[in-house]
Scaffold this motif. Structure first.
Motif, mmCIF file in Angstrom:
data_model
loop_
_atom_site.group_PDB
_atom_site.id
_atom_site.type_symbol
_atom_site.label_atom_id
_atom_site.label_comp_id
_atom_site.label_asym_id
_atom_site.label_seq_id
_atom_site.Cartn_x
_atom_site.Cartn_y
_atom_site.Cartn_z
ATOM 1 N N LEU A 13 45.161 41.547 42.275
ATOM 2 C CA LEU A 13 44.880 42.983 41.819
ATOM 3 C C LEU A 13 45.158 43.123 40.583
ATOM 4 C CD1 LEU A 13 43.333 45.684 42.897
ATOM 5 C CD2 LEU A 13 45.544 46.375 43.592
ATOM 6 N N VAL A 14 46.633 42.421 40.204
ATOM 7 C CA VAL A 14 47.080 42.543 39.030
ATOM 8 C C VAL A 14 46.423 41.665 38.004
ATOM 9 C CG1 VAL A 14 49.501 41.841 37.479
ATOM 10 C CG2 VAL A 14 49.776 43.248 39.745
ATOM 11 N N VAL A 15 45.900 40.612 38.296
ATOM 12 C CA VAL A 15 45.283 39.594 37.305
ATOM 13 C C VAL A 15 43.838 40.552 36.927
ATOM 14 C CG1 VAL A 15 44.269 37.637 37.093
ATOM 15 C CG2 VAL A 15 46.183 37.686 38.102
ATOM 16 N N ALA A 16 43.214 40.974 38.131
ATOM 17 C CA ALA A 16 41.922 41.579 37.835
ATOM 18 C C ALA A 16 41.948 42.748 36.835
ATOM 19 C CB ALA A 16 41.378 42.244 39.130
ATOM 20 N N ALA A 17 43.326 43.788 37.086
ATOM 21 C CA ALA A 17 43.532 44.856 36.036
ATOM 22 C C ALA A 17 43.889 44.095 34.629
ATOM 23 C CB ALA A 17 44.813 45.451 36.778
ATOM 24 N N ILE A 18 44.392 43.213 34.426
ATOM 25 C CA ILE A 18 44.957 42.809 33.231
ATOM 26 C C ILE A 18 43.583 42.392 32.599
ATOM 27 C CG2 ILE A 18 46.106 40.811 32.072
ATOM 28 C CD1 ILE A 18 48.088 40.785 34.050
ATOM 29 N N SER A 19 42.580 41.933 33.263
ATOM 30 C CA SER A 19 41.192 41.325 32.767
ATOM 31 C C SER A 19 40.245 42.647 32.090
ATOM 32 C CB SER A 19 40.429 40.682 33.872
ATOM 33 O OG SER A 19 39.744 41.352 34.725
ATOM 34 N N PRO A 26 34.153 46.903 29.978
ATOM 35 C CA PRO A 26 35.337 47.463 30.703
ATOM 36 C C PRO A 26 34.918 48.592 31.672
ATOM 37 C CG PRO A 26 35.681 47.502 28.221
ATOM 38 C CD PRO A 26 34.321 47.409 28.430
ATOM 39 N N GLY A 27 33.640 49.400 31.350
ATOM 40 C CA GLY A 27 33.374 50.311 32.432
ATOM 41 C C GLY A 27 33.189 49.530 33.712
ATOM 42 N N GLN A 28 32.302 48.560 33.535
ATOM 43 C CA GLN A 28 31.635 47.910 34.746
ATOM 44 C C GLN A 28 32.937 47.040 35.628
ATOM 45 O OE1 GLN A 28 29.034 47.276 36.185
ATOM 46 N NE2 GLN A 28 29.236 45.479 37.337
ATOM 47 N N ALA A 29 34.029 46.666 34.608
ATOM 48 C CA ALA A 29 35.364 45.995 35.208
ATOM 49 C C ALA A 29 36.163 47.157 35.681
ATOM 50 C CB ALA A 29 36.042 45.306 34.015
ATOM 51 N N THR A 30 36.160 48.171 35.292
ATOM 52 C CA THR A 30 37.057 49.450 36.033
ATOM 53 C C THR A 30 36.458 49.693 37.313
ATOM 54 O OG1 THR A 30 37.644 50.251 33.870
ATOM 55 C CG2 THR A 30 37.773 51.609 35.927
ATOM 56 N N GLY A 31 35.147 49.761 37.494
ATOM 57 C CA GLY A 31 34.577 50.033 38.762
ATOM 58 C C GLY A 31 34.743 49.085 39.707
ATOM 59 N N ALA A 32 34.561 47.663 39.299
ATOM 60 C CA ALA A 32 34.678 46.708 40.151
ATOM 61 C C ALA A 32 36.403 46.299 40.595
ATOM 62 C CB ALA A 32 34.497 45.141 39.481
ATOM 63 N N PRO A 224 40.482 30.876 28.892
ATOM 64 C CA PRO A 224 41.139 30.152 30.097
ATOM 65 C C PRO A 224 42.019 30.910 30.947
ATOM 66 C CG PRO A 224 42.136 29.263 28.053
ATOM 67 C CD PRO A 224 40.901 30.570 27.624
ATOM 68 N N PHE A 225 42.837 32.011 30.580
ATOM 69 C CA PHE A 225 43.916 32.315 31.360
ATOM 70 C C PHE A 225 43.452 33.535 32.152
ATOM 71 C CE2 PHE A 225 45.878 30.610 27.451
ATOM 72 C CZ PHE A 225 46.611 29.651 28.286
ATOM 73 N N ILE A 226 42.819 34.732 31.596
ATOM 74 C CA ILE A 226 42.265 35.806 32.496
ATOM 75 C C ILE A 226 40.594 36.075 32.342
ATOM 76 C CG2 ILE A 226 44.284 36.970 32.309
ATOM 77 C CD1 ILE A 226 43.068 38.802 30.007
ATOM 78 N N GLY A 227 40.190 35.063 31.802
ATOM 79 C CA GLY A 227 38.600 34.784 31.625
ATOM 80 C C GLY A 227 37.970 36.262 31.195
ATOM 81 N N VAL A 228 36.413 36.558 31.535
ATOM 82 C CA VAL A 228 35.567 37.394 30.707
ATOM 83 C C VAL A 228 35.752 38.732 31.280
ATOM 84 C CG1 VAL A 228 34.084 35.450 30.217
ATOM 85 C CG2 VAL A 228 33.502 36.718 32.195
ATOM 86 N N GLY A 229 36.496 38.949 32.524
ATOM 87 C CA GLY A 229 36.794 40.019 33.161
ATOM 88 C C GLY A 229 36.105 40.363 34.248
ATOM 89 N N ILE A 230 36.830 41.005 35.405
ATOM 90 C CA ILE A 230 36.453 41.112 36.681
ATOM 91 C C ILE A 230 34.698 41.711 36.690
ATOM 92 C CG2 ILE A 230 37.725 43.212 36.678
ATOM 93 C CD1 ILE A 230 37.728 43.135 39.793
ATOM 94 N N ASP A 231 34.125 40.840 37.252
ATOM 95 C CA ASP A 231 32.486 41.300 37.525
ATOM 96 C C ASP A 231 31.814 41.473 36.522
ATOM 97 O OD1 ASP A 231 30.651 41.705 39.362
ATOM 98 O OD2 ASP A 231 30.708 43.821 39.177
ATOM 99 N N ASN A 232 32.120 40.581 35.467
ATOM 100 C CA ASN A 232 31.639 40.475 34.058
ATOM 101 C C ASN A 232 30.685 39.304 33.672
ATOM 102 O OD1 ASN A 232 32.615 42.491 31.349
ATOM 103 N ND2 ASN A 232 33.014 43.219 33.338
ATOM 104 N N PHE A 233 30.570 38.396 34.773
ATOM 105 C CA PHE A 233 29.774 37.241 34.348
ATOM 106 C C PHE A 233 28.582 37.460 33.764
ATOM 107 C CE2 PHE A 233 26.808 33.932 35.237
ATOM 108 C CZ PHE A 233 27.429 32.686 34.770
ATOM 109 N N ALA A 234 27.650 38.529 34.573
ATOM 110 C CA ALA A 234 26.417 38.900 34.129
ATOM 111 C C ALA A 234 26.349 39.185 32.726
ATOM 112 C CB ALA A 234 25.639 39.690 35.451
ATOM 113 N N ILE A 235 27.300 40.137 32.359
ATOM 114 C CA ILE A 235 27.081 41.088 31.146
ATOM 115 C C ILE A 235 27.402 39.958 30.196
ATOM 116 C CG2 ILE A 235 28.499 42.647 29.649
ATOM 117 C CD1 ILE A 235 28.572 43.301 33.530
#
Length: 353
Positions: A13-19, A26-32, A224-235
């Motif tokens: 959860l912490v890693v996802a929040a940091i991403s 960011p809006g999509q990531a926040t919802g995810a 490499p460290f925290i990626g493109v953001g939670i649920d953001n591959f498609a975007i």
């Protein structure tokens, strides 16, 4: 917080929040992130409410019954499909992600092992027969999805169930007859689709997924460290990684690469630790079961095998699906912890430490 999975869940959860701040959307990531938090809350509810053998058993049977209801509806819809449909591929008939054929195959691959191992775990004839019938229902349902990943999962799960079953000869006969029957009775289009795995280079869908896997690696290399953001591959794919001259969305269709691309090396490490700890808890449960009276020990041993096989079913099908934030993995992890603590409470004092 004494269980390792608890710390890993908080870490995820912490890693996802940091991403989120660095995500492409960011809006999509926040919802995810909010959605992921709900799954993790469910994990904590399971381990704090399913605190004994009776409650764990009720939870497992509830999962089986709910999925059996979905599978029965799906099979009925499959039977009602028009004859001119080359291959009626159906999901669970819901408006949720379970309506997708591949995602429904993942759900069935997760719950099928529970039903299979309940046939070995339960003592009463009625519950054994019910578990066996539900196992057959889930196998037929998997075929009805038409998903090739589901066909691979069926074979893998058949091997796992046979290897862990207490009656090898009978198990081999039953499993072999069930798989052979499904194959023989399945539509020709389904058999052709499954066998097309051998010619994946001529399959546009398969080659598209392989291309997306390469894109996931590029995302990991770029961030490499925290990626493109939670649920953001498609975007991220649509904004930056689409082929030249195109701008389109795409799904990664691989749960491991999804974790790597969206949450980086740190997030991927968290999820790999979670898998390792689930298997470790199930091994601990089986060790405790060895010190119990026969019926009780048999129940814990087979339920632990079922959770192991459920995790394997999830991983096999999710190598071809985008399932990282679906409920399955968090329910599996919760069941592993709950089952271990119930076994600790029931084990003799000398075995519990």
């Amino acid at each position: 917080m004494r269980d390792r999975q608890n710390a890993v869940m908080i870490g995820v959860l912490v890693v996802a929040a940091i991403s989120v701040p660095g995500a492409y959307w960011p809006g999509q990531a926040t919802g995810a992130l909010v959605d992921l938090a709900k799954k993790i809350v469910a994990f904590f509810l399971i381990i704090n409410l399913a605190t004994d053998r009776r409650r764990v058993g009720m939870l497992v049977w509830t999962l089986v019954l709910l999925n059996a209801w979905l599978a029965a509806n799906q099979i009925a819809a499959y039977a009602a499909a028009t004859p001119d449909t080359p291959l009626a591929r159906l999901g669970g008939g819901t408006d949720s992600f379970l309506g997708n054929t591949i995602d429904f195959a993942v759900a069935i691959a997760v719950v099928l092992p529970y039903a299979a191992f309940l046939t070995f775990a339960e003592k009463r004839t009625a519950t054994v027969v019910a578990a066996a019938l539900f196992t057959g229902l889930f196998v037929v349902s998997m075929v009805a999805t038409g998903a090739r990943s589901g066909a691979v999962a069926l074979v893998v799960l058949a091997v796992v169930v046979w290897a862990k079953s207490p009656r090898k000869v009978v198990g081999l006969a039953v499993i072999g007859a069930l798989l052979a029957g499904c194959w023989i009775l399945s539509p020709t289009a389904y058999r052709e689709r499954v066998l097309s795995i051998r010619e994946y280079r001529q399959d546009a869908s398969a080659m598209g997924r392989i291309e997306n896997w390469g894109v996931a690696y590029r995302m990991l290399r770029d961030r490499p460290f925290i990626g493109v953001g939670i649920d953001n591959f498609a975007i991220a794919y649509g904004v930056r990684y689409s082929p030249a001259g195109e701008q389109r969305w795409a799904a990664v269709h691989n749960v491991v690469l999804q974790a790597a691309a969206e949450l980086g090396v740190v997030g991927l490490t968290m999820y790999l630790l979670l898998l390792f700890f689930v298997l470790g808890d199930n091994r601990r449960t089986r060790a405790l079961a060895a010190h119990m009276v026969s019926d009780q020990g048999r129940w814990y041993r087979n339920l632990a095998h079922g959770v192991d096989a459920s995790l394997i079913g999830f991983l096999v099908t999710s190598l071809f699906a985008t399932t990282l934030y679906y409920p399955h993995l968090y329910l599996i992890a919760g069941l592993a912890v709950a089952l271990k603590h119930a076994a600790l409470a029931d084990a003799p004092a000398e075995a519990a430490p």
